[in-house]
Design an enzyme around this catalytic site. Structure first.
Site, PDB file in Angstrom:
ATOM      1  N   GLU A 156       4.697  -5.365   7.513  1.00 18.96           N
ATOM      2  CA  GLU A 156       3.784  -4.530   8.026  1.00 18.96           C
ATOM      3  C   GLU A 156       4.138  -3.997   9.834  1.00 18.96           C
ATOM      4  O   GLU A 156       3.706  -2.909  10.145  1.00 18.96           O
ATOM      5  CB  GLU A 156       2.022  -4.647   7.753  1.00 18.96           C
ATOM      6  N   GLU A 211      -0.030  -9.395  -0.804  1.00 20.07           N
ATOM      7  CA  GLU A 211      -1.642  -9.758  -1.051  1.00 20.07           C
ATOM      8  C   GLU A 211      -2.291  -9.674  -1.886  1.00 20.07           C
ATOM      9  O   GLU A 211      -3.167 -10.672  -2.157  1.00 20.07           O
ATOM     10  CB  GLU A 211      -2.298  -8.366   0.107  1.00 20.07           C
ATOM     11  N   GLY A 259       1.055  -5.596   0.945  1.00 24.57           N
ATOM     12  CA  GLY A 259      -0.285  -4.941  -0.358  1.00 24.57           C
ATOM     13  C   GLY A 259       0.038  -6.144  -1.689  1.00 24.57           C
ATOM     14  O   GLY A 259      -0.488  -6.844  -2.087  1.00 24.57           O
ATOM     15  N   ALA A 280       1.175  -1.496  -0.496  1.00 26.05           N
ATOM     16  CA  ALA A 280      -0.049   0.264  -0.182  1.00 26.05           C
ATOM     17  C   ALA A 280       0.965   1.063   0.113  1.00 26.05           C
ATOM     18  O   ALA A 280       1.851   1.085   0.230  1.00 26.05           O
ATOM     19  CB  ALA A 280      -0.643  -0.346   0.828  1.00 26.05           C
TER      20      ALA A 280
HETATM   21  N1  COA Z   1       4.710   3.252  -0.750  1.00 25.88           N
HETATM   22  C1  COA Z   1       5.155   4.675  -1.023  1.00 25.88           C
HETATM   23  N2  COA Z   1       6.101   4.655  -1.451  1.00 25.88           N
HETATM   24  C2  COA Z   1       7.155   3.800  -1.902  1.00 25.88           C
HETATM   25  C3  COA Z   1       6.616   2.978  -1.206  1.00 25.88           C
HETATM   26  C4  COA Z   1       5.778   2.205  -0.219  1.00 25.88           C
HETATM   27  N3  COA Z   1       5.501   1.290  -0.133  1.00 25.88           N
HETATM   28  N4  COA Z   1       7.232   1.469  -1.845  1.00 25.88           N
HETATM   29  C5  COA Z   1       8.240   2.613  -2.111  1.00 25.88           C
HETATM   30  N5  COA Z   1       8.018   3.222  -2.233  1.00 25.88           N
HETATM   31  C6  COA Z   1       9.089   4.232  -2.798  1.00 25.88           C
HETATM   32  C7  COA Z   1       9.678   4.855  -1.522  1.00 25.88           C
HETATM   33  O1  COA Z   1       9.332   6.493  -0.923  1.00 25.88           O
HETATM   34  C8  COA Z   1      10.846   5.947  -3.324  1.00 25.88           C
HETATM   35  O2  COA Z   1      10.397   6.918  -3.772  1.00 25.88           O
HETATM   36  P1  COA Z   1      11.426   8.261  -3.922  1.00 25.88           P
HETATM   37  O3  COA Z   1      12.211   7.293  -5.262  1.00 25.88           O
HETATM   38  O4  COA Z   1       9.931   9.529  -4.315  1.00 25.88           O
HETATM   39  O5  COA Z   1      11.998   8.974  -2.901  1.00 25.88           O
HETATM   40  C9  COA Z   1      10.437   4.902  -4.779  1.00 25.88           C
HETATM   41  O6  COA Z   1       9.480   4.219  -4.181  1.00 25.88           O
HETATM   42  C10 COA Z   1      11.522   3.398  -4.514  1.00 25.88           C
HETATM   43  O7  COA Z   1      11.322   2.432  -3.619  1.00 25.88           O
HETATM   44  P2  COA Z   1      13.369   2.817  -2.480  1.00 25.88           P
HETATM   45  O8  COA Z   1      12.573   2.402  -1.114  1.00 25.88           O
HETATM   46  O9  COA Z   1      13.913   4.283  -2.711  1.00 25.88           O
HETATM   47  O10 COA Z   1      13.825   2.112  -2.851  1.00 25.88           O
HETATM   48  P3  COA Z   1      14.957   0.450  -2.264  1.00 25.88           P
HETATM   49  O11 COA Z   1      15.212  -0.124  -3.760  1.00 25.88           O
HETATM   50  O12 COA Z   1      16.082   1.602  -1.568  1.00 25.88           O
HETATM   51  O13 COA Z   1      13.680  -0.104  -1.537  1.00 25.88           O
HETATM   52  C11 COA Z   1      12.177  -1.504  -0.575  1.00 25.88           C
HETATM   53  C12 COA Z   1      13.103  -1.126  -1.576  1.00 25.88           C
HETATM   54  C13 COA Z   1      10.814  -1.882  -1.287  1.00 25.88           C
HETATM   55  C14 COA Z   1      12.883  -2.488  -0.013  1.00 25.88           C
HETATM   56  C15 COA Z   1      11.504   0.105   0.068  1.00 25.88           C
HETATM   57  O14 COA Z   1      11.310   0.460  -0.778  1.00 25.88           O
HETATM   58  C16 COA Z   1      10.349  -0.605   1.318  1.00 25.88           C
HETATM   59  O15 COA Z   1      10.664  -0.668   2.624  1.00 25.88           O
HETATM   60  N6  COA Z   1       9.113  -0.515   1.011  1.00 25.88           N
HETATM   61  C17 COA Z   1       7.309   0.076   1.466  1.00 25.88           C
HETATM   62  C18 COA Z   1       7.476  -1.717   1.680  1.00 25.88           C
HETATM   63  C19 COA Z   1       6.770  -1.946   2.622  1.00 25.88           C
HETATM   64  O16 COA Z   1       6.736  -1.908   4.356  1.00 25.88           O
HETATM   65  N7  COA Z   1       5.374  -2.758   2.345  1.00 25.88           N
HETATM   66  C20 COA Z   1       4.389  -2.812   3.060  1.00 25.88           C
HETATM   67  C21 COA Z   1       3.017  -0.692   3.295  1.00 25.88           C
HETATM   68  S1  COA Z   1       1.521  -1.484   4.106  1.00 25.88           S
END
Ligand code: COA
Length: 274
Positions: free
Chosen positions: A148, A128, A125, A82
């Site tokens: 989460e 999911e 998500g 999400a």
């Molecule tokens: N919601 C909103 N934005 C998200 C996102 C999410 N779930 N997951 C990634 N993004 C965005 C980042 O903020 C970043 O945006 P920006 O470039 O404008 O700053 C972009 O996507 C790229 O992500 P980034 O974190 O820079 O990539 P990374 O390679 O360093 O890390 C992940 C990748 C997947 C490990 C990391 O993005 C992450 O942990 N995301 C969240 C996953 C999560 O907790 N999901 C459950 C949500 S309930």
């Protein structure tokens, strides 16, 4: 602004009907599910249920864009969850309507077969959405997870309920309580992935399964899906009764006669889908 959800209509190889491919298209945000994506998913899921041409649905994420100069390429993602930025400052009253009526349930309620084509992060998500699909075809660089807990949350798009049906209670507990990710190899071992292939093979493998499904009678497919699904809600005694009723009902369809006759004649069945 580009569409947050692109829908491709791929003709079936037998010339009868189409495969609908949903591409979640927010690669700069790792295809995370914001309100716009969710409302498009709802709209298009309703469409595939209504359109008699659609035989099967593939759900995938858009690949990363070319990086702007000096910036690194963003990672491949199916869906990274999400959109977390939409959670800040929200209380239970504000968030409940979004989760009561969410896009994952619309995908779950698609009566036709659904395939998740996963290349990259399938987190929160994203895991999911993969779990609401009937089949998961996965590239070997993919990563599944339910992180989460790291946000002080638990899965809210059905993750606690559906993941447990796919991988069992022990692995679900470990994934949700630790928030630790599962790589593609492990996803295959625990039954989360149906197939793991290289990124180059992913499209072909997914299409091969989709085309095989799409060549069957749509009516029989929906009966099969509905009957298998009933195993999630019922014990074996009730489930066997449901199977019996669904099985015998197919003996009143045109497609049963067509299928059986084609076997006897050694021809390819031309379904009427009823
Ligand atoms: N919601 C909103 N934005 C998200 C996102 C999410 N779930 N997951 C990634 N993004 C965005 C980042 O903020 C970043 O945006 P920006 O470039 O404008 O700053 C972009 O996507 C790229 O992500 P980034 O974190 O820079 O990539 P990374 O390679 O360093 O890390 C992940 C990748 C997947 C490990 C990391 O993005 C992450 O942990 N995301 C969240 C996953 C999560 O907790 N999901 C459950 C949500 S309930």
């Amino acid at each position: 602004m580009s569409e947050v959800l692109v829908v491709e209509k791929i003709p079936c190889e037998n010339g009868d009907g189409i495969i609908a491919k949903f591409i979640i298209n927010r690669p700069d945000k790792l295809n995370s599910l914001n309100d716009d994506v969710m409302s498009k998913i709802k709209e298009m899921s309703a469409w595939v249920n209504e359109d008699s041409e659609v035989r099967c649905v593939i759900i995938t994420g858009a690949p990363p864009n070319e990086p702007v100069e000096g910036k690194r390429r963003k990672p491949n993602a199916f869906i990274a969850g999400a959109d977390i930025t939409e959670f800040l400052g929200q209380d239970s009253k504000a968030i409940r309507p979004k989760f009561e009526d969410n896009g994952c349930e619309y995908i779950w309620n698609i009566t036709k077969p659904t395939i998740a084509m996963v290349d990259g992060f399938a987190l929160g998500g994203g895991c999911e959405v993969a779990c609401v699909c009937d089949i998961r075809v996965v590239s070997d660089r993919s990563v599944f997870g339910t992180p989460e807990i790291k946000l002080g949350l638990i899965p809210g798009f059905g993750g606690t309920q559906r993941l447990v049906k796919i991988v069992g209670i022990g692995k679900t507990m470990e994934m949700i309580l630790s928030g630790d990710n599962v790589n593609a190899k492990e996803a295959l071992e625990i039954g989360l992935a149906n197939h793991v292939v290289t990124p180059e093979e992913l499209e072909e493998k997914t299409m091969q399964i989709a085309q095989s499904i799409a060549s069957k009678s749509l009516h029989t497919l929906t009966v099969a899906k509905r009957t298998i699904r009933s195993a999630l809600d019922n014990g074996i005694t009730d489930g066997l009764q449901i199977e019996l009723n669904e099985f015998v009902s197919l003996f009143d369809t045109e497609d049963k006669e067509i299928g059986v006759q084609a076997f006897i004649d050694r021809t390819t069945p031309e379904w009427k889908h009823r």
